[in-house]
Design a protein around this motif. Structure first.
Motif, mmCIF file in Angstrom:
data_model
loop_
_atom_site.group_PDB
_atom_site.id
_atom_site.type_symbol
_atom_site.label_atom_id
_atom_site.label_comp_id
_atom_site.label_asym_id
_atom_site.label_seq_id
_atom_site.Cartn_x
_atom_site.Cartn_y
_atom_site.Cartn_z
ATOM 1 N N MET A 1 5.405 14.627 -0.872
ATOM 2 C CA MET A 1 5.256 13.216 -1.249
ATOM 3 C C MET A 1 5.096 13.091 -2.762
ATOM 4 N N ILE A 2 5.500 11.921 -3.259
ATOM 5 C CA ILE A 2 5.476 11.696 -4.704
ATOM 6 C C ILE A 2 4.473 10.576 -4.997
ATOM 7 N N LEU A 3 3.519 10.841 -5.879
ATOM 8 C CA LEU A 3 2.579 9.794 -6.275
ATOM 9 C C LEU A 3 3.180 9.004 -7.426
ATOM 10 N N VAL A 4 3.220 7.682 -7.270
ATOM 11 C CA VAL A 4 3.748 6.805 -8.304
ATOM 12 C C VAL A 4 2.608 5.936 -8.815
ATOM 13 N N THR A 5 2.139 6.212 -10.037
ATOM 14 C CA THR A 5 1.073 5.370 -10.594
ATOM 15 C C THR A 5 1.739 4.161 -11.244
ATOM 16 N N GLY A 6 1.170 2.977 -11.049
ATOM 17 C CA GLY A 6 1.791 1.784 -11.615
ATOM 18 C C GLY A 6 3.067 1.397 -10.881
ATOM 19 N N GLY A 7 3.145 1.741 -9.613
ATOM 20 C CA GLY A 7 4.347 1.431 -8.827
ATOM 21 C C GLY A 7 4.505 -0.054 -8.537
ATOM 22 N N GLU A 25 9.251 10.384 -0.267
ATOM 23 C CA GLU A 25 8.224 9.551 0.374
ATOM 24 C C GLU A 25 7.156 9.223 -0.674
ATOM 25 N N PRO A 26 7.218 8.022 -1.259
ATOM 26 C CA PRO A 26 6.281 7.710 -2.337
ATOM 27 C C PRO A 26 4.941 7.131 -1.869
ATOM 28 N N VAL A 27 3.905 7.424 -2.644
ATOM 29 C CA VAL A 27 2.597 6.772 -2.486
ATOM 30 C C VAL A 27 2.331 6.079 -3.814
ATOM 31 N N THR A 28 2.090 4.779 -3.760
ATOM 32 C CA THR A 28 1.802 4.053 -5.004
ATOM 33 C C THR A 28 0.314 3.936 -5.207
ATOM 34 N N VAL A 29 -0.143 4.163 -6.438
ATOM 35 C CA VAL A 29 -1.510 3.790 -6.788
ATOM 36 C C VAL A 29 -1.401 2.797 -7.937
ATOM 37 N N LEU A 41 7.745 -2.517 -2.272
ATOM 38 C CA LEU A 41 8.496 -2.922 -1.082
ATOM 39 C C LEU A 41 8.379 -1.914 0.057
ATOM 40 N N ASP A 42 7.955 -0.698 -0.287
ATOM 41 C CA ASP A 42 7.896 0.311 0.776
ATOM 42 C C ASP A 42 6.924 1.430 0.404
ATOM 43 N N GLY A 43 6.652 2.291 1.363
ATOM 44 C CA GLY A 43 5.793 3.440 1.106
ATOM 45 C C GLY A 43 4.317 3.078 1.225
ATOM 46 N N HIS A 44 3.449 4.062 0.987
ATOM 47 C CA HIS A 44 2.002 3.840 1.076
ATOM 48 C C HIS A 44 1.511 3.172 -0.203
ATOM 49 N N PHE A 45 0.450 2.375 -0.057
ATOM 50 C CA PHE A 45 -0.126 1.729 -1.247
ATOM 51 C C PHE A 45 -1.627 1.971 -1.304
ATOM 52 N N VAL A 46 -2.112 2.434 -2.444
ATOM 53 C CA VAL A 46 -3.555 2.622 -2.646
ATOM 54 C C VAL A 46 -3.975 1.760 -3.831
ATOM 55 N N HIS A 47 -4.937 0.857 -3.577
ATOM 56 C CA HIS A 47 -5.414 -0.011 -4.650
ATOM 57 C C HIS A 47 -6.561 0.701 -5.367
ATOM 58 N N ALA A 48 -6.279 1.275 -6.513
ATOM 59 C CA ALA A 48 -7.324 1.996 -7.257
ATOM 60 C C ALA A 48 -6.943 2.077 -8.722
ATOM 61 N N ASP A 49 -7.964 2.346 -9.527
ATOM 62 C CA ASP A 49 -7.789 2.470 -10.968
ATOM 63 C C ASP A 49 -7.767 3.954 -11.320
ATOM 64 N N LEU A 50 -6.938 4.318 -12.289
ATOM 65 C CA LEU A 50 -6.849 5.741 -12.639
ATOM 66 C C LEU A 50 -8.139 6.260 -13.288
ATOM 67 N N GLY A 51 -9.008 5.317 -13.686
ATOM 68 C CA GLY A 51 -10.299 5.731 -14.241
ATOM 69 C C GLY A 51 -11.272 6.155 -13.144
ATOM 70 N N ASP A 52 -10.933 5.864 -11.905
ATOM 71 C CA ASP A 52 -11.831 6.134 -10.779
ATOM 72 C C ASP A 52 -11.552 7.538 -10.212
ATOM 73 N N GLN A 53 -12.305 8.514 -10.746
ATOM 74 C CA GLN A 53 -12.071 9.916 -10.367
ATOM 75 C C GLN A 53 -12.211 10.151 -8.876
ATOM 76 N N GLN A 54 -13.215 9.481 -8.303
ATOM 77 C CA GLN A 54 -13.476 9.694 -6.877
ATOM 78 C C GLN A 54 -12.295 9.204 -6.023
ATOM 79 N N PRO A 64 -0.165 14.920 0.809
ATOM 80 C CA PRO A 64 0.339 16.177 0.237
ATOM 81 C C PRO A 64 1.265 15.897 -0.959
ATOM 82 N N ILE A 65 0.667 15.610 -2.107
ATOM 83 C CA ILE A 65 1.437 15.217 -3.299
ATOM 84 C C ILE A 65 2.072 16.447 -3.940
#
Ligand code: UFG
Length: 322
Positions: A1-7, A25-29, A41-54, A64-65
């Motif tokens: 899977m590919i993590l896309v920040t700012g997707g 298979e993208p995951v957007t944060v 328009l597609d894929g998983h979406f995670v609402h989070a800030d890149l400053g949030d380490q946790q 599995p990125i």
């Protein structure tokens, strides 16, 4: 899977579509500070800030990125001059946070959204990747510094990266599902088309005595779908085990502000009110890419003309979905 920040942003959302088409298979944060949830328009979406380490740590544990495509950043040049803290915090500190979480999770491949702003005032046109890097605003500095960080992490930890230096991104998904929606809007083509629609009174041409053929600034406009394609190619390049590299993404052709307005008038089939005003501080007269390296290394061939850039954007602005 590919993590896309700012997707959920402009270039990120168009790239998501291309990634899906290419079988990834993208995951957007995205923190949705400027992005639009509807643009994913597609894929998983995670609402989070890149400053949030946790939150980032949990994300890397949950999916599995294999690699990261990193768009998330602030991109207003003018604002970066008045609020450099905002730009260095988000574009550098949060970006560094992402790199550290990636390495901890064993992910060692990243595609980074850089900019022609790393070059500052060009000393030669077209601009090759080897051109001196003298950014003239905090936005450009943040992109330049991050490239330096990537190089240091490559040397020390084996992090592999492709840094893509965009010239002027414009246009919209030809199918009409996605487009540019910046608030506030500062870019030329959206402002001209919004004026054509009557949403703005007039276009202000920033400077008319530049040393260019018609006195207005010349830029290298590249279609957002061509940019999206370059990310997919850069991803294949990295996944094949190739070495880190910085690449310009431009067409190699420049158009003046007056030429853009003229073409917009033809495409919209109406006069678009405009007038000359003072130059905008920090605007170089001409920015045109040498795109040879990206063509050679990625086999990238941007194929949208300025006319297609403007007509796809025009279709979008007549019926924007967000
Ligand atoms: N322009 C106008 N009137 C406007 C808006 C823009 O005349 O209302 C002119 C600008 O002076 C410039 C050209 O149109 O000559 C393009 O301006 P944009 O704001 O659309 O784009 P920029 O070239 O300023 O910015 C681009 C990217 C930035 C990047 C920068 C590097 O959008 O992310 O190039 O210089 F940092």
């Amino acid at each position: 899977m590919i993590l896309v920040t700012g997707g959920a942003g402009y270039i990120g959302s168009h790239t998501l579509l291309r990634l899906m088409d290419a079988g990834h298979e993208p995951v957007t944060v995205d923190n949705l500070c400027y992005g639009h949830r509807e643009a994913v328009l597609d894929g998983h979406f995670v609402h989070a800030d890149l400053g949030d380490q946790q939150a980032l740590g949990t994300l890397f544990e949950s999916f599995p990125i294999e690699a990261v495509v990193h768009f998330a950043a602030f991109c207003y040049v003018g604002e970066s001059v008045t609020s450099p803290d905002k730009y260095f915090n988000n574009n550098l500190v949060n970006g560094l946070n992402l790199l550290n979480v990636m390495l901890k999770a064993g992910v060692d491949k990243i595609i980074f959204s850089s900019s022609c702003a790393v070059y500052g005032e060009p000393q030669e046109i077209p601009i090759p990747e080897t051109h001196p890097k003298n950014p003239i605003n905090p936005y450009g500095l943040s992109k330049h510094f991050f490239e330096q960080i990537l190089a240091a992490y490559n040397a020390a930890y084996g992090l592999k990266y492709v840094s893509l230096r965009y010239f002027n991104a414009a246009g919209a998904d030809p199918k009409g599902g996605l487009g540019e929606s910046h608030h506030p809007e500062t870019h030329l083509i959206p402002l001209v088309l919004q004026t054509a629609l009557g949403h703005r009174d007039e276009v202000r041409i920033f400077g008319s005595s530049y040393p260019t053929p018609d006195g207005t600034c010349v830029r290298d406009y590249v279609h957002v779908c061509d940019l999206a394609e370059a990310h997919v190619l850069a991803l294949s390049y990295l996944l094949s085990g190739a070495e880190s590299i910085c690449l310009n993404l431009g067409t190699g052709s420049g158009y003046s502000v007056r030429e853009v307005i003229e073409l917009c008038q033809q495409i919209c089939q109406k006069p678009i009110p405009h007038r000359d005003v003072e130059p905008r501080p920090g605007d170089p007269p001409e920015l045109v890419a040498s795109g040879d390296l990206a063509r050679q290394v990625l086999k990238w061939n941007p194929h949208y003309s300025l006319e297609e850039i403007i007509s796809t954007a025009w279709n979008w602005y007549q019926d924007p979905k967000f």
